[in-house]
Design a protein around this motif. Structure first.
Motif: not given
Lengths: 269, 269
Positions: A262-268
């Motif tokens: 749910a946290r999702g992938r860290p955005r680059r």
């Protein structure tokens, strides 16, 4: 009756999987090899006997004499069975002290005797031993099996159900199956066991917590859509998770999985 | 389900006891040997498979390569199983098409999976095959059995109940027991059969005729004496003879025996 204890290793090494601190299984029918030919087969038969707690081996006129070093080499550690083996000149001598004798044979005989499956023979032997009788199982030589004269003294015949198009079992395999059925008839191992180790099955409230957590995150992600489909989707997810028989540890792991996803992938950047 | 057909010969010769006119048994679980070591064990495992109608052998990275002439020599005629064996690089490749995989293992695992007896596993496999699923049984190598990584893909573990003080089965014996339980779970052979051949059980009146004949001769010989003991002696004789389950041929034979004995020995002149 002994518990099943740890099951067999598939290792060739005779001590693999063996726990000598466990109580050895004793008693059971005598195994009587009538004019066995190859020492190797006597040795592997002795190993099969000990696998299932049988110790009383009797040899009627073995072709190559007795003792036979090839038997010891093939016994993979079942030396105690070979050392205690009784050498007999005749089948009468080998069976004289027994209350019931079973003759393993493939052929139909022109003798009217009950023909038992190995399982039925094992039940019969267990019943006899429980009332203090002794039993023995006759196995014929490798080449021709038991003759009618060998089998006539038996109380019953035993035939292994086997593929009719390929029915040849070797001597030790026949002994193994009879020993297995004897052991099985007294074994108390439940058919299915689920060992949870240190953990325990999740409680209903722990499962409900997981369901609520997952479903709220899926609502937020827009997965449970459209609304009219939501109830069925939720039912399927809950059914799937319940079928897995989750432990409380599994529930904590899955809640961590839901949180991480749910946290999702860290955005680059 | 196939009938049991003729049971195994104990002969070493693979064709002994085999009736190639009988329908061969087919279907059943795949046998998957994971990094097997000795070709001899692959061959004897193939023989054990065919004994119980299993044909689908899969070899994961056999130590000595494949094909292996030692396997053929040890298969005692089960060449068709070896010829059709599938060589695979990985367990995933060997099990990819199967709906359920069972891992035979002796050790307790730190994985929470159901642990089945061979009989329970066979029932489960039969149920799956009846609804069109496919199954396979994993067997580890001779030295160390299956690793946790080997077993993690299995739906269930299978452990053979065995003498805890001597728990080592070799690879082919493990395959034999699993094949036996598979076959047994579909076998319709009654536990006990009494084949009367051309004759038939004696009728009550034939038995009564024998009793009357015997008892009248025994009265004449003064055996059923004193009179107050006669009823119990007659009951015992009749009970003994009834327990033998006599055929009509047996009754005729025994009446001849009674007549011959009653005639007495010819006096020497």
């Amino acid at each position: 009756m002994q518990k099943g204890g740890p099951a067999a290793q598939w290792a060739g090494d005779a001590v693999a999987g063996t726990d000598r601190t466990r109580t050895a299984v004793t008693g059971g029918p005598a195994v009587i090899l009538v004019v066995p030919q190859m020492g190797e087969n006597i040795g592997t038969a002795a190993r099969a006997m000990l696998n299932f707690g049988l110790h009383d081996l009797r040899l009627v006129a073995p072709r190559d004499g007795w003792p036979n070093p090839k038997a010891v080499a093939a016994a993979s550690g079942a030396d105690e069975v070979l050392a205690a083996a009784r050498l007999c000149d005749t089948e009468e001598e080998a069976t004289g002290d027994l209350n019931a004798v079973y003759a393993t044979t493939a052929r139909l005989r022109d003798m009217i005797k009950p023909v038992l499956t190995p399982a039925a023979a094992a039940e019969d032997m267990r019943a006899r031993h429980q009332r203090g009788e002794t039993t023995g199982i006759l196995f014929g030589g490798e080449r021709a099996g038991l003759s009618n004269d060998d089998a006539v003294l038996a109380h019953a015949l035993v035939r292994v159900p086997v593929n009719p198009a390929f029915a040849s079992l070797n001597l030790a395999q026949a002994v193994l199956l009879m020993g297995y059925e004897w052991f099985r008839a007294g074994d108390t191992t439940p058919g299915t066991v689920l060992d949870l180790g240190v953990t325990r099955p999740a409680s209903a409230s722990e499962l409900h917590g997981l369901f609520d957590h997952l479903e709220s995150e899926l609502d937020a992600a827009g997965f449970l859509y459209p609304p009219e489909k939501r109830p069925a989707m939720v039912r399927n997810l809950r059914t799937m998770l319940l079928r897995a028989g989750l432990t409380e540890q599994d529930v904590r792991t899955l809640r961590g999985v839901v949180t991480a996803l749910a946290r999702g992938r860290p955005r680059r950047s």
